[in-house]
Scaffold this active site. Structure first.
Site, PDB file in Angstrom:
ATOM      1  N   TYR A 298       7.939  22.092  19.552  1.00 51.70           N
ATOM      2  CA  TYR A 298       8.740  22.516  20.705  1.00 51.70           C
ATOM      3  C   TYR A 298      10.113  22.928  20.188  1.00 51.70           C
ATOM      4  O   TYR A 298      10.791  22.157  19.519  1.00 51.70           O
ATOM      5  CB  TYR A 298       8.870  21.354  21.696  1.00 51.70           C
ATOM      6  CG  TYR A 298       9.702  21.687  22.916  1.00 51.70           C
ATOM      7  CD1 TYR A 298       9.199  22.502  23.933  1.00 51.70           C
ATOM      8  CD2 TYR A 298      10.980  21.170  23.061  1.00 51.70           C
ATOM      9  CE1 TYR A 298       9.959  22.796  25.053  1.00 51.70           C
ATOM     10  CE2 TYR A 298      11.748  21.457  24.186  1.00 51.70           C
ATOM     11  CZ  TYR A 298      11.227  22.275  25.175  1.00 51.70           C
ATOM     12  OH  TYR A 298      11.982  22.562  26.283  1.00 51.70           O
TER      13      TYR A 298
ATOM     14  N   ASP B  15      13.728  23.586  12.375  1.00 51.11           N
ATOM     15  CA  ASP B  15      14.290  23.097  13.627  1.00 51.11           C
ATOM     16  C   ASP B  15      14.532  21.600  13.445  1.00 51.11           C
ATOM     17  O   ASP B  15      13.608  20.790  13.520  1.00 51.11           O
ATOM     18  CB  ASP B  15      13.297  23.369  14.764  1.00 51.11           C
ATOM     19  CG  ASP B  15      13.760  22.777  16.092  1.00 51.11           C
ATOM     20  OD1 ASP B  15      14.680  21.930  16.093  1.00 51.11           O
ATOM     21  OD2 ASP B  15      13.189  23.158  17.126  1.00 51.11           O
TER      22      ASP B  15
ATOM     23  N   LYS C 277      21.552  18.236  20.136  1.00 48.05           N
ATOM     24  CA  LYS C 277      22.393  17.202  20.739  1.00 48.05           C
ATOM     25  C   LYS C 277      22.997  16.178  19.772  1.00 48.05           C
ATOM     26  O   LYS C 277      24.062  15.627  20.039  1.00 48.05           O
ATOM     27  CB  LYS C 277      21.580  16.492  21.810  1.00 48.05           C
ATOM     28  CG  LYS C 277      20.146  16.196  21.366  1.00 48.05           C
ATOM     29  CD  LYS C 277      19.148  16.299  22.510  1.00 48.05           C
ATOM     30  CE  LYS C 277      17.733  16.410  21.967  1.00 48.05           C
ATOM     31  NZ  LYS C 277      16.772  16.967  22.885  1.00 48.05           N
TER      32      LYS C 277
HETATM   33  N1  HOZ Z   1      13.211  17.957  22.730  1.00 47.11           N
HETATM   34  C1  HOZ Z   1      13.445  17.049  23.804  1.00 47.11           C
HETATM   35  C2  HOZ Z   1      12.419  15.973  23.791  1.00 47.11           C
HETATM   36  N2  HOZ Z   1      11.171  16.393  23.393  1.00 47.11           N
HETATM   37  C3  HOZ Z   1      13.505  17.748  25.094  1.00 47.11           C
HETATM   38  C4  HOZ Z   1      14.090  16.941  26.172  1.00 47.11           C
HETATM   39  C5  HOZ Z   1      13.976  17.653  27.459  1.00 47.11           C
HETATM   40  O1  HOZ Z   1      13.260  18.653  27.537  1.00 47.11           O
HETATM   41  O2  HOZ Z   1      14.613  17.215  28.402  1.00 47.11           O
END
Ligand code: HOZ
Length: 429
Positions: A144, A239, A267
């Site tokens: 992701y 990433d 973050k």
């Molecule tokens: N990468 C974050 C956790 N997999 C994403 C958090 C979110 O989408 O709020």
């Protein structure tokens, strides 16, 4: 039955927020029940509006390496806020944070701050395309990289939790150049590169996958990606939104000794405030406007609050990281031992200060194997742990995070709670 305050607030929220939440991963759809509404966090604990306290392994999905509200970060934010919350003009703090990041990740010779991991990945792709003049990008199944159009293909995290392949609303044209291969499969990667000779701008990977649960790279995989991208003149993008400063103080690139061309961060470099960044080779970064022609911008980018929090966080990294990693190690070994004692088929993956529990016998090395795990059992364990004051991310497809505030007591209580739950699981919990 009387509703809890969290449940009441959730009902109210559902009237005005889609699904009652501001980000899909916060919903409890995959585990059942209604999300906790949190009031405050301190150290390793969060407190909900009903006055319950939980040991927190969500930690805002990663950035809180020192736990909630560490004094140094809070103080830095307060001092910065008193001086103004946003300038839309340069401030020295950007250069200071840049230097702190670059010291940890020497592959980053120049950096651009943005406001989220999504922005960072989206911009890094644009840059890769601008620099190479190529169209295609390759990503891995279950990884992701935020919710930009081009990256919403077979993504992990909330996309996987909701069982989606991609998303309506993403134009077909935006994803036609996004090629997807299984993680940890160098042959598949090479095949796809050969099928598109001279037209792959970049491979983007989570070097330690975190958005399908924690799945480490197979031995030699990242080195293999480095060799393949060099041979095919494509850029290698790590990433490190989740792995950065978490799997090692220098990120996955230091841990596995592989230098990407570009790195994306999120973050964590804002100590939990909204921030992201992309950076890497100077000759590539010099394409970024206004130095170069690749346009990318943001009023709040380099925001002084986020920069100050990030500086405070990174200045404490050397003390924070070993303690956070120790907590994750102790939990992983304790939970694995409890699983063995109670005959629960389960694997605990841990890399640095991240861990995940997968229920099933088969090894998990990619998205397909992660999806074969017993998500229903995960949900039952999640609910039982929550009743015992342990708060995991509400999905099999997320990582659990530890901080330097997760001391021995909390770790021991967590392992005990797992032990009680796994013991009772076959009888139903
Ligand atoms: N990468 C974050 C956790 N997999 C994403 C958090 C979110 O989408 O709020």
């Amino acid at each position: 039955m009387k509703q809890s305050k969290s449940e009441r607030l959730f009902d109210e929220a559902c009237r005005v927020l889609p699904g009652g939440v501001s980000s899909p991963v916060r919903g409890f759809g995959a585990v059942g029940g209604s999300p906790l509404f949190l009031e405050r966090g301190q150290g390793s604990y969060v407190y909900d509006v009903d006055g319950n306290r939980y040991i927190d392994y969500v930690l805002s999905y990663g950035p809180l390496l020192m736990g909630h509200a560490p004094e140094a970060v809070v103080q830095a934010i307060c001092e910065a806020a008193a001086l103004g919350t946003s300038f839309g003009a340069p401030s020295e703090k950007e250069t200071r944070l840049a230097r702190l990041v670059m010291r940890r990740m020497p592959s980053i010779e120049m950096i651009r701050f943005v406001n989220s991991g999504t922005e960072a990945c989206m911009s890094a792709l644009r840059l890769a395309r601008a620099y190479t003049g190529c169209n295609k990008i390759i990503k891995c199944e279950g990884h992701y990289h935020g919710h930009a159009d081009a990256l919403l293909r077979q993504a992990g995290s909330g996309v996987a939790t909701l069982g989606l392949q991609d998303s309506p609303g993403v134009p077909v044209l935006s994803i036609q150049d996004t090629l997807v291969v299984p993680f940890n499969d160098l042959d598949a990667m090479e095949r796809v590169l050969r099928e598109h000779p001279g037209d792959v701008a970049a491979i983007i990977v989570e070097p330690v996958a975190g958005n399908m649960g924690v799945v480490p790279p197979a031995r030699g995989y990242l080195q293999g990606l480095r060799a393949l991208t060099t041979a095919h003149r494509a850029l290698l993008i790590f990433d490190e939104v989740m792995s950065g400063f978490r799997v090692h103080p220098g990120g996955a690139q230091a841990r596995y000794k592989v230098e990407p061309d570009l790195t994306t961060l999120g973050k964590v470099i804002g100590g939990g405030l909204p921030v992201g960044a992309y950076g890497g080779r100077r000759d590539v970064m010099e394409w970024v406007a206004p130095k170069g022609p690749m346009y990318q911008a943001g009023t709040l980018s380099g925001n002084p609050l986020a920069m100050s929090a990030g500086i405070a966080m990174l200045e404490h990294l050397d003390e924070a990281w070993p303690a956070a990693r120790q907590a994750a190690r102790d939990i992983a070994s304790g939970v694995q031992a409890a699983a063995a004692e109670h005959g629960t088929p389960m694997q605990v993956h841990q890399v640095g200060a991240m861990f995940s529990c997968f229920f099933g016998d088969a090894p998990v090395s990619d998205f397909r194997s992660a999806k074969r795990c017993d998500a229903e059992r995960f949900a039952r364990v999640f609910r039982a742990l929550l009743r015992r004051g342990v708060y995991l991310p509400p999905s099999q497809f997320e990582a659990c995070f530890t901080s330097s505030a997760h001391g021995g007591g909390q770790v021991q209580r967590t392992v005990e709670a797992f032990g009680q739950v796994l013991k009772r699981l076959p009888l139903g919990v």
